[in-house]
Design a protein around this motif. Structure first.
Motif, PDB file in Angstrom:
ATOM      1  N   HIS A 195      -3.230  13.700  -6.202  1.00 37.50           N
ATOM      2  CA  HIS A 195      -2.225  12.671  -5.921  1.00 37.50           C
ATOM      3  C   HIS A 195      -2.892  11.348  -5.560  1.00 37.50           C
ATOM      4  N   ILE A 196      -3.936  11.393  -4.762  1.00 37.86           N
ATOM      5  CA  ILE A 196      -4.663  10.164  -4.410  1.00 37.86           C
ATOM      6  C   ILE A 196      -5.213   9.505  -5.669  1.00 37.86           C
ATOM      7  N   GLU A 197      -5.823  10.309  -6.530  1.00 36.90           N
ATOM      8  CA  GLU A 197      -6.411   9.757  -7.751  1.00 36.90           C
ATOM      9  C   GLU A 197      -5.345   9.209  -8.690  1.00 36.90           C
ATOM     10  N   HIS A 198      -4.228   9.885  -8.786  1.00 42.25           N
ATOM     11  CA  HIS A 198      -3.166   9.393  -9.673  1.00 42.25           C
ATOM     12  C   HIS A 198      -2.637   8.053  -9.173  1.00 42.25           C
ATOM     13  N   ILE A 199      -2.337   7.950  -7.895  1.00 46.83           N
ATOM     14  CA  ILE A 199      -1.796   6.701  -7.359  1.00 46.83           C
ATOM     15  C   ILE A 199      -2.819   5.585  -7.486  1.00 46.83           C
ATOM     16  N   ALA A 200      -4.101   5.896  -7.263  1.00 46.98           N
ATOM     17  CA  ALA A 200      -5.151   4.886  -7.447  1.00 46.98           C
ATOM     18  C   ALA A 200      -5.213   4.431  -8.902  1.00 46.98           C
ATOM     19  N   GLY A 201      -5.012   5.357  -9.834  1.00 46.03           N
ATOM     20  CA  GLY A 201      -5.043   5.001 -11.245  1.00 46.03           C
ATOM     21  C   GLY A 201      -3.878   4.122 -11.653  1.00 46.03           C
ATOM     22  N   VAL A 202      -2.736   4.326 -11.018  1.00 48.05           N
ATOM     23  CA  VAL A 202      -1.530   3.557 -11.339  1.00 48.05           C
ATOM     24  C   VAL A 202      -1.517   2.210 -10.618  1.00 48.05           C
ATOM     25  N   ALA A 203      -1.846   2.227  -9.348  1.00 49.00           N
ATOM     26  CA  ALA A 203      -1.702   1.030  -8.509  1.00 49.00           C
ATOM     27  C   ALA A 203      -2.983   0.219  -8.380  1.00 49.00           C
ATOM     28  N   HIS A 224      -4.718  -0.302  -3.334  1.00 51.64           N
ATOM     29  CA  HIS A 224      -3.329  -0.175  -2.870  1.00 51.64           C
ATOM     30  C   HIS A 224      -2.993   1.260  -2.441  1.00 51.64           C
ATOM     31  N   VAL A 225      -4.005   2.019  -2.038  1.00 51.01           N
ATOM     32  CA  VAL A 225      -3.814   3.414  -1.646  1.00 51.01           C
ATOM     33  C   VAL A 225      -4.302   3.625  -0.215  1.00 51.01           C
ATOM     34  N   GLY A 226      -3.526   4.395   0.555  1.00 49.61           N
ATOM     35  CA  GLY A 226      -3.926   4.757   1.911  1.00 49.61           C
ATOM     36  C   GLY A 226      -3.535   6.197   2.196  1.00 49.61           C
ATOM     37  N   LEU A 227      -3.567   6.581   3.462  1.00 42.96           N
ATOM     38  CA  LEU A 227      -3.286   7.948   3.886  1.00 42.96           C
ATOM     39  C   LEU A 227      -2.098   7.975   4.844  1.00 42.96           C
ATOM     40  N   GLY A 228      -1.133   8.858   4.551  1.00 42.79           N
ATOM     41  CA  GLY A 228       0.020   9.062   5.437  1.00 42.79           C
ATOM     42  C   GLY A 228       0.267  10.547   5.619  1.00 42.79           C
ATOM     43  N   VAL A 251       0.846  -1.191   0.000  1.00 43.69           N
ATOM     44  CA  VAL A 251       0.000   0.000   0.000  1.00 43.69           C
ATOM     45  C   VAL A 251       0.884   1.244   0.000  1.00 43.69           C
ATOM     46  N   VAL A 252       0.509   2.232  -0.825  1.00 46.20           N
ATOM     47  CA  VAL A 252       1.156   3.540  -0.842  1.00 46.20           C
ATOM     48  C   VAL A 252       0.240   4.524  -0.127  1.00 46.20           C
ATOM     49  N   CYS A 253       0.723   5.084   0.977  1.00 43.50           N
ATOM     50  CA  CYS A 253      -0.067   6.022   1.780  1.00 43.50           C
ATOM     51  C   CYS A 253       0.358   7.442   1.422  1.00 43.50           C
ATOM     52  N   VAL A 254      -0.581   8.229   0.952  1.00 39.02           N
ATOM     53  CA  VAL A 254      -0.294   9.539   0.363  1.00 39.02           C
ATOM     54  C   VAL A 254       0.058  10.558   1.438  1.00 39.02           C
ATOM     55  N   ASN A 255       1.157  11.276   1.187  1.00 43.31           N
ATOM     56  CA  ASN A 255       1.654  12.321   2.087  1.00 43.31           C
ATOM     57  C   ASN A 255       0.871  13.613   1.856  1.00 43.31           C
TER      58      ASN A 255
END
Length: 345
Positions: free
Chosen positions: A250-258, A262-266, A227-231
């Protein structure tokens, strides 16, 4: 608070609040957490909070291990003194029980691990003390790896860094690639046999900063089940537009790629921590030339987290995807991996 946000499991994988706790007298640690931080976590709907153990520069290298142990002790004491509200969790089952019982699940995480150095066997010691997530570099160079601020060196993991990764996988300690240099991330993706986590990293495709992950790295984390947690740190999202909209980009881009799973919050909330730990006589703190307390409007601390849910709803996200990003993806990862030795199938 947004009703969907209230119902969701909300996981914050990076808040340096322990730095503020240990700045108080020992006998005030639990009380300070209850009075200052617990209301904010509740206001933000936080159900799962990672507690980074970050060792500031004045303690490195000689005092790093002592500082690490003191911060771990602070986490145990604040948990014991607030047992009605929080539990320091060491495996996924304990996380699930804590959430089911209505308490906040806390998880200890090392940031950079300067107290370990080349003595990789100390990872097992720290595991016994409750640490379950670790990164092995910050901005600069360590004996295990180069941080992202040293990308120009092309450094991968050292021999000790390779041994540390293997030891973490054996123990069931999640490897955190946030802050790791680009070549180090590539090396970890080549070697890892268990899911990885980026506790606080955004998308380099949207803002070319070394603290962000490029699309190939993001895909690599997702391919391994991580999981990638977005800064949320504003200067890592855009050079000048410090808006919640940029965070959602950024959340939408990472969701589109991964893939959204695989997306969370950091968030990396540090404004209040800096105010609590920096003497007023000193100059304001900066991170690579930008104010270290820069933040998005309404998102200076955890109480603002419902704004993220509002913004995702305004973008037309379905509830199942919003809930996944808010915390279910991290919860799944912890349920499957946290504290689980490699020998367990």
């Amino acid at each position: 608070m947004n009703e969907m946000h209230r119902r969701a499991i909300v996981a914050d994988l990076h808040n340096d609040l322990l730095c503020a706790v240990v700045a108080r007298p020992v006998d005030h640690w639990a009380e300070f957490f209850r009075e200052r931080w617990l209301p904010q976590l509740r206001a933000g709907g936080v159900n799962l909070q990672a507690l980074p153990v970050f060792v500031e520069d004045p303690y490195r290298p000689e005092g790093a291990l002592r500082r690490t142990l003191r911060m771990i002790e602070a986490a145990h004491r604040l948990a014991a003194g607030n047992s009605d509200a929080v539990t320091l969790c060491t495996d996924g089952a304990q996380v699930d029980r804590t959430l089911a019982e209505g308490r906040i699940a806390l998880v200890l995480a090392l940031e950079s691990a300067p107290g370990v150095g080349e003595d990789v066997e100390l990872l097992e010691t720290l595991f016994r003390l409750g640490v379950r997530i670790a990164s092995l570099a910050h901005f600069g160079r360590t004996s295990l790896a180069d941080g992202s601020g040293e990308d120009a060196t092309g450094g991968r993991l050292t021999r000790s860094g390779v041994a540390a990764l293997a030891e973490m996988e054996r123990l069931g300690m999640l490897y955190d690639i946030s802050h790791l240099g680009a070549c180090g991330v590539e090396h970890v993706l080549e070697l890892s046999s268990r899911p990885l986590i980026a506790t606080h990293s955004s998308a380099r495709a949207l803002f070319d900063h070394h603290r962000n992950l490029d699309d190939e790295q993001i895909r690599g984390v997702a391919a391994g089940g991580g999981v990638v947690c977005v800064n949320f740190f504003a200067p890592y999202l855009h050079e000048s537009d410090y808006s919640i909209g940029r965070l959602i980009d950024h959340i939408e881009h990472i969701a589109g790629v991964a893939g959204v799973e695989h997306v969370g919050l950091g968030p990396d909330f540090i404004k209040e921590v800096l105010a609590d730990t920096t003497p007023p006589c000193c100059e304001p703190a900066f991170v690579e030339g930008v104010p270290a307390d820069a933040y998005l409007p309404g998102l200076a601390g955890p109480a603002g987290l419902p704004l993220v849910t509002d913004a995702l709803q305004q973008r037309g996200w379905p509830e199942r995807d919003i809930v996944a990003v808010l915390g279910e993806n991290v919860r799944r990862l912890l349920r499957n991996e946290l504290g689980r030795p490699a020998s367990v199938g």
